[in-house]
Motif scaffolding. Structure first.
Motif, PDB file in Angstrom:
ATOM      1  N   ARG A 171       4.659  -2.672 -23.053  1.00 61.39           N
ATOM      2  CA  ARG A 171       3.330  -3.057 -22.582  1.00 61.39           C
ATOM      3  C   ARG A 171       2.359  -1.942 -22.938  1.00 61.39           C
ATOM      4  NH1 ARG A 171       0.773  -3.230 -17.493  1.00 61.39           N
ATOM      5  NH2 ARG A 171      -0.304  -5.199 -17.196  1.00 61.39           N
ATOM      6  N   VAL A 172       1.333  -2.279 -23.732  1.00 61.27           N
ATOM      7  CA  VAL A 172       0.376  -1.276 -24.203  1.00 61.27           C
ATOM      8  C   VAL A 172      -1.047  -1.786 -23.975  1.00 61.27           C
ATOM      9  CG1 VAL A 172       1.927  -0.249 -25.912  1.00 61.27           C
ATOM     10  CG2 VAL A 172       0.461  -2.159 -26.577  1.00 61.27           C
TER      11      VAL A 172
ATOM     12  N   GLU B 128     -11.262  -3.887 -21.243  1.00 58.42           N
ATOM     13  CA  GLU B 128      -9.841  -3.678 -20.993  1.00 58.42           C
ATOM     14  C   GLU B 128      -9.056  -4.692 -21.783  1.00 58.42           C
ATOM     15  OE1 GLU B 128      -7.213  -5.288 -19.114  1.00 58.42           O
ATOM     16  OE2 GLU B 128      -8.374  -7.081 -18.835  1.00 58.42           O
ATOM     17  N   ALA B 129      -7.841  -4.338 -22.114  1.00 55.41           N
ATOM     18  CA  ALA B 129      -6.961  -5.217 -22.876  1.00 55.41           C
ATOM     19  C   ALA B 129      -5.530  -4.821 -22.575  1.00 55.41           C
ATOM     20  CB  ALA B 129      -7.237  -5.065 -24.372  1.00 55.41           C
ATOM     21  N   VAL B 130      -4.633  -5.775 -22.656  1.00 56.21           N
ATOM     22  CA  VAL B 130      -3.214  -5.463 -22.503  1.00 56.21           C
ATOM     23  C   VAL B 130      -2.423  -6.371 -23.443  1.00 56.21           C
ATOM     24  CG1 VAL B 130      -2.706  -7.058 -20.594  1.00 56.21           C
ATOM     25  CG2 VAL B 130      -1.393  -4.943 -20.825  1.00 56.21           C
ATOM     26  N   TYR B 131      -1.353  -5.809 -23.987  1.00 56.04           N
ATOM     27  CA  TYR B 131      -0.486  -6.522 -24.925  1.00 56.04           C
ATOM     28  C   TYR B 131       0.946  -6.219 -24.514  1.00 56.04           C
ATOM     29  CZ  TYR B 131      -4.919  -5.915 -27.277  1.00 56.04           C
ATOM     30  OH  TYR B 131      -6.260  -5.876 -27.552  1.00 56.04           O
ATOM     31  N   ASN B 132       1.768  -7.248 -24.407  1.00 59.36           N
ATOM     32  CA  ASN B 132       3.150  -7.072 -23.979  1.00 59.36           C
ATOM     33  C   ASN B 132       4.058  -7.771 -24.977  1.00 59.36           C
ATOM     34  OD1 ASN B 132       5.378  -6.451 -22.496  1.00 59.36           O
ATOM     35  ND2 ASN B 132       4.770  -7.554 -20.661  1.00 59.36           N
TER      36      ASN B 132
ATOM     37  N   MET C 107       3.991  -7.671 -28.236  1.00 62.35           N
ATOM     38  CA  MET C 107       3.122  -8.271 -29.247  1.00 62.35           C
ATOM     39  C   MET C 107       2.991  -7.330 -30.436  1.00 62.35           C
ATOM     40  SD  MET C 107       1.512 -11.178 -28.471  1.00 62.35           S
ATOM     41  CE  MET C 107       0.070 -11.079 -29.528  1.00 62.35           C
ATOM     42  N   PRO C 108       2.788  -7.884 -31.617  1.00 60.43           N
ATOM     43  CA  PRO C 108       2.354  -7.032 -32.727  1.00 60.43           C
ATOM     44  C   PRO C 108       0.894  -6.649 -32.456  1.00 60.43           C
ATOM     45  CG  PRO C 108       2.356  -9.316 -33.413  1.00 60.43           C
ATOM     46  CD  PRO C 108       2.936  -9.282 -32.021  1.00 60.43           C
ATOM     47  N   PRO C 109       0.376  -5.648 -33.126  1.00 61.99           N
ATOM     48  CA  PRO C 109      -1.034  -5.324 -32.935  1.00 61.99           C
ATOM     49  C   PRO C 109      -1.893  -6.566 -33.186  1.00 61.99           C
ATOM     50  CG  PRO C 109       0.034  -3.597 -34.171  1.00 61.99           C
ATOM     51  CD  PRO C 109       1.024  -4.717 -34.055  1.00 61.99           C
ATOM     52  N   TYR C 110      -2.795  -6.863 -32.258  1.00 63.96           N
ATOM     53  CA  TYR C 110      -3.618  -8.062 -32.345  1.00 63.96           C
ATOM     54  C   TYR C 110      -4.947  -7.809 -31.650  1.00 63.96           C
ATOM     55  CZ  TYR C 110      -5.107 -12.878 -32.206  1.00 63.96           C
ATOM     56  OH  TYR C 110      -5.829 -14.029 -32.378  1.00 63.96           O
ATOM     57  N   GLY C 111      -5.987  -8.496 -32.102  1.00 64.05           N
ATOM     58  CA  GLY C 111      -7.290  -8.367 -31.473  1.00 64.05           C
ATOM     59  C   GLY C 111      -7.767  -6.927 -31.511  1.00 64.05           C
ATOM     60  N   LEU C 112      -8.337  -6.486 -30.421  1.00 69.11           N
ATOM     61  CA  LEU C 112      -8.802  -5.109 -30.334  1.00 69.11           C
ATOM     62  C   LEU C 112      -7.650  -4.141 -30.553  1.00 69.11           C
ATOM     63  CD1 LEU C 112     -11.196  -3.246 -29.736  1.00 69.11           C
ATOM     64  CD2 LEU C 112     -10.618  -3.433 -27.308  1.00 69.11           C
TER      65      LEU C 112
ATOM     66  N   LEU D 189      -3.267   2.330 -29.675  1.00 71.24           N
ATOM     67  CA  LEU D 189      -2.485   1.689 -28.616  1.00 71.24           C
ATOM     68  C   LEU D 189      -1.795   2.766 -27.802  1.00 71.24           C
ATOM     69  CD1 LEU D 189      -1.007  -1.349 -30.550  1.00 71.24           C
ATOM     70  CD2 LEU D 189      -2.824  -1.354 -28.831  1.00 71.24           C
ATOM     71  N   ILE D 190      -1.946   2.655 -26.483  1.00 71.76           N
ATOM     72  CA  ILE D 190      -1.326   3.617 -25.577  1.00 71.76           C
ATOM     73  C   ILE D 190      -0.548   2.844 -24.519  1.00 71.76           C
ATOM     74  CG2 ILE D 190      -3.082   5.390 -25.977  1.00 71.76           C
ATOM     75  CD1 ILE D 190      -4.349   4.588 -23.278  1.00 71.76           C
ATOM     76  N   PRO D 191       0.447   3.469 -23.894  1.00 73.22           N
ATOM     77  CA  PRO D 191       1.214   2.767 -22.859  1.00 73.22           C
ATOM     78  C   PRO D 191       0.310   2.289 -21.719  1.00 73.22           C
ATOM     79  CG  PRO D 191       2.318   4.796 -23.498  1.00 73.22           C
ATOM     80  CD  PRO D 191       0.964   4.820 -24.151  1.00 73.22           C
ATOM     81  N   ALA D 192       0.563   1.089 -21.245  1.00 68.25           N
ATOM     82  CA  ALA D 192      -0.175   0.526 -20.112  1.00 68.25           C
ATOM     83  C   ALA D 192       0.557   0.925 -18.835  1.00 68.25           C
ATOM     84  CB  ALA D 192      -0.303  -0.978 -20.243  1.00 68.25           C
ATOM     85  N   SER D 193       0.445   2.191 -18.490  1.00 67.63           N
ATOM     86  CA  SER D 193       1.113   2.709 -17.298  1.00 67.63           C
ATOM     87  C   SER D 193       0.158   3.647 -16.568  1.00 67.63           C
ATOM     88  CB  SER D 193       2.397   3.443 -17.685  1.00 67.63           C
ATOM     89  OG  SER D 193       2.104   4.501 -18.576  1.00 67.63           O
TER      90      SER D 193
END
Length: 176
Positions: A9-10, A125-129, A131-136, A142-146
């Motif tokens: 999750r990033v 804000e954005a979050v990707y779990n 996922m390949p890099p997408y959108g913003l 990309l950094i960890p979503a923690s």
């Protein structure tokens, strides 16, 4: 080529302000290919021109296709860069814009639209779990979503990030 899935999750981290520009075309009369195809074919030429010039300000883009429409989301370094490109008399865009207005703008065979969003630093804000890099996330770091980045409110600076509604195991957290 498909990008590799990031198995965590990033979130996207952009340094400074940026612009989200959405632009699209709709074929209102599908059978009138001679009317909408020239409009459709103008965009690849513009993108080639922009990609060949790293100083253009275009950070990246994604394109989505539907039966009657094409929608592109572009990310720009600044509104000034976007505006400069749109009005450049030596670029691909201005002649295409003029041609559309002269040849197609007064008919209802093909429509075009755009939306411009000026985004201030730390006001997105954005979050990707998984996922390949997408959108913003395809144009940003990309950094960890923690930690503080764990929740939408945390990513927006409105909480410490400890306000997750659902835990990693899927348990719903309530205020009770």
């Amino acid at each position: 080529m498909m990008s590799e899935v990031i198995p965590e999750r990033v979130t996207a981290d952009v340094d400074g302000d940026f612009v989200v520009f959405r632009i699209g075309m709709r074929a209102n009369a599908l059978w009138k290919v001679h009317r909408w195809l020239p409009v459709f074919l103008a965009m690849p030429r513009m993108l080639s021109e922009l990609e060949a010039d790293p100083e253009s300000g275009l950070l990246g883009y994604q394109t989505d296709f539907g039966v009657r429409h094409v929608t592109m989301t572009q990310y720009w370094r600044s509104f000034e860069d976007l505006r400069e490109y749109a009005r450049d008399p030596d670029g691909e865009h201005l002649p295409a814009w003029q041609r559309y207005n002269q040849e197609f703008g007064s008919t209802d065979d093909v429509g075009i639209w755009h939306e411009t969003f000026l985004v201030r630093e730390d006001e997105y804000e954005a979050v990707y779990n998984n996922m390949p890099p997408y959108g913003l996330g395809d144009v940003a770091e990309l950094i960890p979503a923690s930690g503080r980045e764990e929740t939408a409110a945390g990513r927006l600076g409105r909480s410490s990030g400890e306000d997750a509604a659902v835990t990693e195991s899927g348990t719903v957290v309530t205020d009770e």
